[in-house]
Design an enzyme around this catalytic site. Structure first.
Site, mmCIF file in Angstrom:
data_model
loop_
_atom_site.group_PDB
_atom_site.id
_atom_site.type_symbol
_atom_site.label_atom_id
_atom_site.label_comp_id
_atom_site.label_asym_id
_atom_site.label_seq_id
_atom_site.Cartn_x
_atom_site.Cartn_y
_atom_site.Cartn_z
ATOM 1 C CE LYS A 1 -3.746 -2.247 2.543
ATOM 2 N NZ LYS A 1 -4.427 -2.427 3.813
ATOM 3 C CD GLN B 1 -3.346 -4.437 6.732
ATOM 4 O OE1 GLN B 1 -3.491 -3.358 6.175
ATOM 5 N NE2 GLN B 1 -3.729 -5.570 6.174
ATOM 6 C CG ASP C 1 -9.446 -0.091 5.407
ATOM 7 O OD1 ASP C 1 -9.199 -0.485 4.260
ATOM 8 O OD2 ASP C 1 -8.716 -0.305 6.390
HETATM 9 N N1 GUN Z 1 -6.536 -6.846 6.290
HETATM 10 C C1 GUN Z 1 -6.833 -7.538 5.160
HETATM 11 N N2 GUN Z 1 -7.442 -6.731 4.265
HETATM 12 C C2 GUN Z 1 -7.538 -5.512 4.848
HETATM 13 C C3 GUN Z 1 -8.057 -4.255 4.418
HETATM 14 O O1 GUN Z 1 -8.587 -4.083 3.317
HETATM 15 N N3 GUN Z 1 -7.946 -3.234 5.312
HETATM 16 C C4 GUN Z 1 -7.390 -3.392 6.527
HETATM 17 N N4 GUN Z 1 -7.339 -2.324 7.339
HETATM 18 N N5 GUN Z 1 -6.905 -4.523 6.961
HETATM 19 C C5 GUN Z 1 -6.967 -5.591 6.116
#
Ligand code: GUN
Length: 294
Positions: free
Chosen positions: A54, A98, A121
């Site tokens: 990311k 996350q 998110d």
């Molecule tokens: N863990 C796995 N996928 C995601 C996501 O899209 N966002 C977040 N914050 N954690 C994740």
């Protein structure tokens, strides 16, 4: 006939190029840059990889990216304090924590602590609620990525029967809502299936559009689909294989057989997966432009 491949890698690249061009234009106007912050607690290897991807993708499109890394023993209070701090930082447009979090931290409490205005998110109940009633909101990256693929490939959804396999808060549930909305893509008749569904194949065989987010490797086989169905595979699994690495990546769909019967299909890897980061960056850009402020 072999299905047309929905190339998520290509579309994600296009979306990121569009974001990059728009960010460059916005920066010319006022010198600020969009800023995405990720918080990661603990050492989960997959989470470290996701966050690193990311960060790299954000930088590549001109979005400033910061990562706050905390040890697994971090208390819930410390995490909530950090979120407060970032919520109040006007320079930050997007904040993601996350997942998964260590067991001693209440994930719902953490998500609800993030300012809905920075919740790129789209996990905060305010954003989920607004999405459900059709108000502008941040839509989480994976469902948004699926909708973007359907849109860019001009898949006709109006009046079609869309069957969603899986009811998770992150994928199945939001997609079932989005596909039923009076939008394009959308306007579909939606059925949602899960682990308690009786005679699953009798339902999946009715699907004009089958969205697979069931979390089981190569679960969907050719005999479970209607001829010429559009098959979207949200699964991602590492399974043992006779390859150099000793594994291969597969989805929820048995690609080899289903691709011979479907009209469109997303491959794994290279389908829905690459769209996720692109849509997260898009949400950060929308936040910077203050499109959804409450
Ligand atoms: N863990 C796995 N996928 C995601 C996501 O899209 N966002 C977040 N914050 N954690 C994740």
């Amino acid at each position: 006939m072999i299905a047309k491949i929905i190339d998520g890698k290509l579309i994600a690249k296009k979306v990121k190029e569009e974001i990059k061009a728009e960010v460059a234009e916005l920066i010319d106007d006022n010198n600020d840059t969009p800023h995405l912050v990720a918080i990661i607690v603990g050492e989960d290897a997959a989470s470290q990889t996701y966050v690193a991807s990311k960060e790299k993708a954000a930088r590549n499109v001109g979005i400033t990216s910061s990562v706050y890394r905390y040890p697994a023993e971090t208390t819930e209070e410390e995490l909530l304090n950090t979120i407060d701090f970032i919520n109040n930082d006007d320079e930050v447009n997007g904040l993601i924590v996350q997942l998964p979090l260590p067991d001693h931290i209440n994930v719902n409490k953490v998500i609800e602590h993030i300012s809905p205005d920075k919740d790129v998110d789209g996990f905060h109940p305010i954003n989920v609620g607004k999405m459900a009633i059709g108000q502008p909101s941040f839509i989480s990256a994976t469902p948004a990525g699926v909708m973007e693929l359907l849109k860019r490939y001009k898949v006709e959804t109006e009046g079609k029967h869309c069957v969603v396999l899986g009811r998770s808060n992150i994928v199945g549930s939001p997609l079932s809502i989005l596909m039923s909305k009076k939008t394009n893509p959308g306007n579909a008749t939606v059925t949602i299936c899960h682990s308690k569904t009786h005679d699953l194949p009798s339902i999946t065989k009715q699907a004009d559009i089958l969205i697979c987010a069931i979390g089981s490797p190569e679960f969907v086989t050719a005999d479970m689909i209607k001829k010429d169905a559009v098959v979207i595979d949200v699964g991602i699994h590492r399974v043992p294989a006779d390859t150099e690495k000793g594994y291969k990546i597969v989805g929820d769909v048995n690609f080899d057989e289903v691709s011979r019967k479907a009209s469109f299909i997303t491959p794994v890897p290279g389908g829905v997966g690459p769209m996720t980061i692109a849509m997260l960056l898009k949400n950060t850009l929308l936040s910077f432009k203050k499109e959804f402020n409450q």
